[in-house]
Design a protein around this motif. Structure first.
Motif, PDB file in Angstrom:
ATOM      1  N   GLN A 116      -8.002  -6.040  -7.544  1.00  0.00           N
ATOM      2  CA  GLN A 116      -8.336  -6.237  -5.852  1.00  0.00           C
ATOM      3  C   GLN A 116      -6.666  -6.061  -5.479  1.00  0.00           C
ATOM      4  O   GLN A 116      -6.698  -5.462  -4.344  1.00  0.00           O
ATOM      5  N   HIS A 117      -5.847  -6.909  -6.297  1.00  0.00           N
ATOM      6  CA  HIS A 117      -4.467  -6.751  -5.486  1.00  0.00           C
ATOM      7  C   HIS A 117      -3.877  -5.420  -5.332  1.00  0.00           C
ATOM      8  O   HIS A 117      -3.054  -4.996  -4.619  1.00  0.00           O
ATOM      9  N   ALA A 118      -4.102  -4.478  -6.356  1.00  0.00           N
ATOM     10  CA  ALA A 118      -3.777  -3.272  -6.522  1.00  0.00           C
ATOM     11  C   ALA A 118      -4.222  -2.401  -5.451  1.00  0.00           C
ATOM     12  O   ALA A 118      -3.617  -1.654  -4.726  1.00  0.00           O
ATOM     13  N   GLY A 119      -5.642  -2.561  -5.122  1.00  0.00           N
ATOM     14  CA  GLY A 119      -6.086  -1.871  -3.598  1.00  0.00           C
ATOM     15  C   GLY A 119      -5.520  -2.245  -2.548  1.00  0.00           C
ATOM     16  O   GLY A 119      -5.282  -1.713  -1.731  1.00  0.00           O
ATOM     17  N   LEU A 120      -5.463  -3.610  -2.395  1.00  0.00           N
ATOM     18  CA  LEU A 120      -4.738  -4.285  -1.237  1.00  0.00           C
ATOM     19  C   LEU A 120      -3.332  -3.897  -1.024  1.00  0.00           C
ATOM     20  O   LEU A 120      -2.889  -3.189  -0.181  1.00  0.00           O
ATOM     21  N   GLY A 121      -2.410  -3.739  -2.182  1.00  0.00           N
ATOM     22  CA  GLY A 121      -1.316  -3.047  -1.965  1.00  0.00           C
ATOM     23  C   GLY A 121      -1.211  -1.572  -1.709  1.00  0.00           C
ATOM     24  O   GLY A 121      -0.331  -1.136  -0.897  1.00  0.00           O
ATOM     25  N   LEU A 122      -2.089  -0.884  -2.209  1.00  0.00           N
ATOM     26  CA  LEU A 122      -2.226   0.487  -1.821  1.00  0.00           C
ATOM     27  C   LEU A 122      -2.598   0.858  -0.413  1.00  0.00           C
ATOM     28  O   LEU A 122      -1.872   1.470   0.455  1.00  0.00           O
ATOM     29  N   THR A 123      -3.676   0.112   0.062  1.00  0.00           N
ATOM     30  CA  THR A 123      -3.898  -0.031   1.601  1.00  0.00           C
ATOM     31  C   THR A 123      -2.764  -0.305   2.312  1.00  0.00           C
ATOM     32  O   THR A 123      -2.617   0.224   3.307  1.00  0.00           O
ATOM     33  N   GLY A 129       0.994   1.062   6.203  1.00  0.00           N
ATOM     34  CA  GLY A 129       2.511   0.916   6.814  1.00  0.00           C
ATOM     35  C   GLY A 129       2.992   2.022   7.299  1.00  0.00           C
ATOM     36  O   GLY A 129       3.707   1.981   8.499  1.00  0.00           O
ATOM     37  N   HIS A 130       3.083   3.290   6.811  1.00  0.00           N
ATOM     38  CA  HIS A 130       3.604   4.436   7.314  1.00  0.00           C
ATOM     39  C   HIS A 130       2.730   5.001   8.570  1.00  0.00           C
ATOM     40  O   HIS A 130       3.373   5.330   9.459  1.00  0.00           O
ATOM     41  N   GLY A 131       1.452   4.750   8.529  1.00  0.00           N
ATOM     42  CA  GLY A 131       0.684   5.053   9.934  1.00  0.00           C
ATOM     43  C   GLY A 131       1.105   4.243  11.013  1.00  0.00           C
ATOM     44  O   GLY A 131       1.185   4.672  12.056  1.00  0.00           O
ATOM     45  N   LYS A 132       1.167   2.696  10.768  1.00  0.00           N
ATOM     46  CA  LYS A 132       1.676   1.964  11.679  1.00  0.00           C
ATOM     47  C   LYS A 132       3.210   2.224  12.277  1.00  0.00           C
ATOM     48  O   LYS A 132       3.452   2.348  13.501  1.00  0.00           O
ATOM     49  N   GLY A 133       3.929   2.770  11.449  1.00  0.00           N
ATOM     50  CA  GLY A 133       5.349   3.054  11.666  1.00  0.00           C
ATOM     51  C   GLY A 133       5.130   4.429  12.723  1.00  0.00           C
ATOM     52  O   GLY A 133       6.089   4.382  13.471  1.00  0.00           O
TER      53      GLY A 133
END
Length: 179
Positions: A132-139, A144-148
């Motif tokens: 779950q944390h790996a998926g959350l980190g990837l998401t 982050g790049h899209g928001k930037g």
């Protein structure tokens, strides 16, 4: 003369049939047993469980092979453990390894299995949490790049709107003074 009586001394815990068959067994030196045979000669004990439970294994390690990770039971919980006869026997024991779910583990591997918090269910929970944390980190990383990019474009749009609105206000002021 008196005939020697048969001794009822406890010598092994196998049935007579099992004892006789193992006594007559031949060992192939290339087999696993043949390779570890020098390690298990002499007084040997095997502890078996019908199914592996890390919690039960941890208790066994606390009693038979205490260490900082698996402290021995306290005198209050188990006073007989500290009797000289018990301590004499326990100090002679040496944990060589174990076979858990068909795989051979050395001493450290057995300690690792015994140290699994919450048993097999705890290990499964750790795996689910890790996934779950790996998926959350990837998401989060991808988001982050899209928001930037969105923030950069939005900032530029706002800047262009201000310039176009500011240009109209200056033109209106010039038109108003010439009339």
């Amino acid at each position: 003369m008196m005939e020697a009586e048969k001794s009822n001394t406890y010598t092994h815990d196998l049935s007579k049939t099992a004892y006789e068959s193992i006594k007559e067994a031949t060992v192939d030196e290339s087999s696993t047993y043949g390779q570890i045979n020098p390690l298990i000669t002499g007084p040997v004990a095997a502890l078996t469980f019908p199914s592996v439970s890390p919690a039960h294994l941890a208790v066994v390690l606390k009693v038979l092979s205490p260490s900082p990770a698996f402290p021995a039971p306290t005198r209050k919980k188990n006073p007989g453990y500290y009797d000289p006869a018990a301590q004499s026997g326990i100090h002679k024991l040496l944990l060589v390894g174990g076979r858990i779910e068909g795989k051979a583990f050395d001493h450290e591997g057995v300690k690792w299995v015994g140290g699994i918090e919450g048993g097999l269910d705890g290990l499964r929970a750790q795996l689910v949490s890790l996934l779950q944390h790996a998926g959350l980190g990837l998401t989060t990383a991808l988001e982050g790049h899209g928001k930037g990019l969105w923030l950069a474009l939005e900032g530029r749009r706002t800047q262009l709107e201000e310039e176009s609105n500011g240009g109209k206000k200056e033109g209106e002021a010039e038109n108003g003074s010439s009339v």
